[in-house]
Design a protein around this motif. Structure first.
Motif, PDB file in Angstrom:
ATOM      1  N   TYR A  39       4.000 -20.750  10.219  1.00  0.00           N
ATOM      2  CA  TYR A  39       5.487 -20.496   9.727  1.00  0.00           C
ATOM      3  C   TYR A  39       5.094 -20.098   8.319  1.00  0.00           C
ATOM      4  O   TYR A  39       4.682 -20.887   7.556  1.00  0.00           O
ATOM      5  N   VAL A  40       6.089 -19.096   8.026  1.00  0.00           N
ATOM      6  CA  VAL A  40       6.253 -18.682   6.676  1.00  0.00           C
ATOM      7  C   VAL A  40       7.720 -18.613   6.326  1.00  0.00           C
ATOM      8  O   VAL A  40       8.656 -18.679   7.280  1.00  0.00           O
ATOM      9  N   GLN A  41       7.976 -18.670   5.036  1.00  0.00           N
ATOM     10  CA  GLN A  41       9.417 -18.971   4.652  1.00  0.00           C
ATOM     11  C   GLN A  41      10.252 -17.855   4.930  1.00  0.00           C
ATOM     12  O   GLN A  41      11.681 -18.175   5.077  1.00  0.00           O
ATOM     13  N   SER A  42      10.036 -16.624   4.932  1.00  0.00           N
ATOM     14  CA  SER A  42      11.129 -15.450   5.141  1.00  0.00           C
ATOM     15  C   SER A  42      10.505 -14.251   5.580  1.00  0.00           C
ATOM     16  O   SER A  42       9.215 -13.840   5.695  1.00  0.00           O
ATOM     17  N   LYS A  43      11.252 -13.553   6.252  1.00  0.00           N
ATOM     18  CA  LYS A  43      10.912 -12.329   6.758  1.00  0.00           C
ATOM     19  C   LYS A  43      10.359 -11.059   5.916  1.00  0.00           C
ATOM     20  O   LYS A  43       9.525 -10.421   6.066  1.00  0.00           O
ATOM     21  N   ASN A  44      10.958 -11.351   4.628  1.00  0.00           N
ATOM     22  CA  ASN A  44      10.756 -10.495   3.680  1.00  0.00           C
ATOM     23  C   ASN A  44       9.226 -10.952   2.979  1.00  0.00           C
ATOM     24  O   ASN A  44       8.354  -9.976   2.870  1.00  0.00           O
ATOM     25  N   GLU A  45       8.971 -12.024   3.011  1.00  0.00           N
ATOM     26  CA  GLU A  45       7.529 -12.710   2.492  1.00  0.00           C
ATOM     27  C   GLU A  45       6.355 -12.286   3.456  1.00  0.00           C
ATOM     28  O   GLU A  45       5.459 -11.636   3.237  1.00  0.00           O
ATOM     29  N   LEU A  46       6.873 -12.338   4.864  1.00  0.00           N
ATOM     30  CA  LEU A  46       5.928 -11.714   5.826  1.00  0.00           C
ATOM     31  C   LEU A  46       5.713 -10.370   5.762  1.00  0.00           C
ATOM     32  O   LEU A  46       4.580  -9.829   5.873  1.00  0.00           O
ATOM     33  N   GLY A  47       6.692  -9.617   5.745  1.00  0.00           N
ATOM     34  CA  GLY A  47       6.681  -8.135   5.764  1.00  0.00           C
ATOM     35  C   GLY A  47       5.786  -7.612   4.481  1.00  0.00           C
ATOM     36  O   GLY A  47       4.651  -6.906   4.547  1.00  0.00           O
ATOM     37  N   LYS A  48       5.909  -8.289   3.359  1.00  0.00           N
ATOM     38  CA  LYS A  48       5.072  -8.259   2.175  1.00  0.00           C
ATOM     39  C   LYS A  48       3.537  -8.518   2.411  1.00  0.00           C
ATOM     40  O   LYS A  48       2.689  -7.923   1.935  1.00  0.00           O
ATOM     41  N   ALA A  49       3.384  -9.625   2.930  1.00  0.00           N
ATOM     42  CA  ALA A  49       1.993  -9.870   3.228  1.00  0.00           C
ATOM     43  C   ALA A  49       1.314  -9.137   3.910  1.00  0.00           C
ATOM     44  O   ALA A  49      -0.019  -9.030   3.948  1.00  0.00           O
ATOM     45  N   CYS A  50       2.077  -8.466   4.933  1.00  0.00           N
ATOM     46  CA  CYS A  50       1.394  -7.279   5.679  1.00  0.00           C
ATOM     47  C   CYS A  50       1.244  -5.961   5.134  1.00  0.00           C
ATOM     48  O   CYS A  50       0.667  -5.155   5.619  1.00  0.00           O
ATOM     49  N   GLY A  51       1.849  -5.784   4.006  1.00  0.00           N
ATOM     50  CA  GLY A  51       1.788  -4.510   3.117  1.00  0.00           C
ATOM     51  C   GLY A  51       2.810  -3.574   3.636  1.00  0.00           C
ATOM     52  O   GLY A  51       2.383  -2.279   3.614  1.00  0.00           O
ATOM     53  N   ASP A  53       7.034  -2.279   3.859  1.00  0.00           N
ATOM     54  CA  ASP A  53       8.160  -2.246   3.176  1.00  0.00           C
ATOM     55  C   ASP A  53       9.335  -2.599   3.995  1.00  0.00           C
ATOM     56  O   ASP A  53      10.601  -2.254   3.789  1.00  0.00           O
ATOM     57  N   VAL A  54       9.189  -3.285   5.025  1.00  0.00           N
ATOM     58  CA  VAL A  54      10.290  -3.998   5.679  1.00  0.00           C
ATOM     59  C   VAL A  54      10.248  -5.393   6.412  1.00  0.00           C
ATOM     60  O   VAL A  54       9.130  -5.768   6.114  1.00  0.00           O
ATOM     61  N   LEU A  55      11.220  -5.943   6.523  1.00  0.00           N
ATOM     62  CA  LEU A  55      11.068  -7.403   6.941  1.00  0.00           C
ATOM     63  C   LEU A  55       9.968  -7.446   8.298  1.00  0.00           C
ATOM     64  O   LEU A  55      10.198  -6.508   9.080  1.00  0.00           O
ATOM     65  N   ALA A  56       9.642  -8.698   8.525  1.00  0.00           N
ATOM     66  CA  ALA A  56       9.004  -8.756   9.526  1.00  0.00           C
ATOM     67  C   ALA A  56       9.106 -10.354  10.161  1.00  0.00           C
ATOM     68  O   ALA A  56       9.157 -11.206   9.563  1.00  0.00           O
ATOM     69  N   SER A  57       9.608 -10.535  11.533  1.00  0.00           N
ATOM     70  CA  SER A  57       9.966 -11.655  11.981  1.00  0.00           C
ATOM     71  C   SER A  57       8.656 -12.268  12.437  1.00  0.00           C
ATOM     72  O   SER A  57       8.672 -13.306  12.622  1.00  0.00           O
ATOM     73  N   ALA A  58       7.682 -11.758  13.236  1.00  0.00           N
ATOM     74  CA  ALA A  58       6.398 -12.083  13.546  1.00  0.00           C
ATOM     75  C   ALA A  58       5.370 -11.144  13.547  1.00  0.00           C
ATOM     76  O   ALA A  58       5.691 -10.081  13.558  1.00  0.00           O
ATOM     77  N   VAL A  59       4.149 -11.588  13.225  1.00  0.00           N
ATOM     78  CA  VAL A  59       3.118 -10.828  13.096  1.00  0.00           C
ATOM     79  C   VAL A  59       1.947 -11.486  13.889  1.00  0.00           C
ATOM     80  O   VAL A  59       1.821 -12.718  13.840  1.00  0.00           O
ATOM     81  N   GLY A  60       1.298 -10.902  14.565  1.00  0.00           N
ATOM     82  CA  GLY A  60      -0.050 -11.291  15.284  1.00  0.00           C
ATOM     83  C   GLY A  60      -1.362 -10.794  14.532  1.00  0.00           C
ATOM     84  O   GLY A  60      -1.384  -9.436  14.205  1.00  0.00           O
ATOM     85  N   ILE A  61      -2.307 -11.351  14.373  1.00  0.00           N
ATOM     86  CA  ILE A  61      -3.502 -10.923  13.974  1.00  0.00           C
ATOM     87  C   ILE A  61      -4.376 -10.549  15.195  1.00  0.00           C
ATOM     88  O   ILE A  61      -4.673 -11.589  16.009  1.00  0.00           O
ATOM     89  N   ILE A  62      -4.935  -9.366  15.160  1.00  0.00           N
ATOM     90  CA  ILE A  62      -5.477  -8.947  16.412  1.00  0.00           C
ATOM     91  C   ILE A  62      -7.118  -9.342  16.266  1.00  0.00           C
ATOM     92  O   ILE A  62      -7.817  -9.350  15.060  1.00  0.00           O
ATOM     93  N   ARG A  63      -7.683  -9.769  17.272  1.00  0.00           N
ATOM     94  CA  ARG A  63      -9.079 -10.083  17.418  1.00  0.00           C
ATOM     95  C   ARG A  63      -9.889  -8.823  16.889  1.00  0.00           C
ATOM     96  O   ARG A  63      -9.470  -7.764  17.614  1.00  0.00           O
TER      97      ARG A  63
END
Length: 65
Positions: A39-51, A53-63
């Protein structure tokens, strides 16, 4: 969700401030398929971590294939 169900996701990241109607199905699917959830603090933080420029609610790391 399809990638989780196919076994292609190694980890899921979920924003704490995301709408539960959006992320609960992802969380449930990850739990059913024994995919770790972080879990991360915010959609903004998650979007930035993924590079992106939009908010991200959930992200999956693909094998890697």
């Amino acid at each position: 969700m399809k990638a989780i169900q196919k076994g292609n996701v190694v980890e899921v990241f979920v924003a704490i401030d995301a709408d539960q109607l959006i992320v609960n199905p992802v969380i449930d699917s990850a739990k059913q398929h024994d995919v770790p959830i972080e879990y991360v603090q915010s959609k903004n933080e998650l979007g930035k971590a993924c590079g992106i420029d939009v908010l991200a609610s959930a992200v999956g790391i693909i094998r890697e294939k």
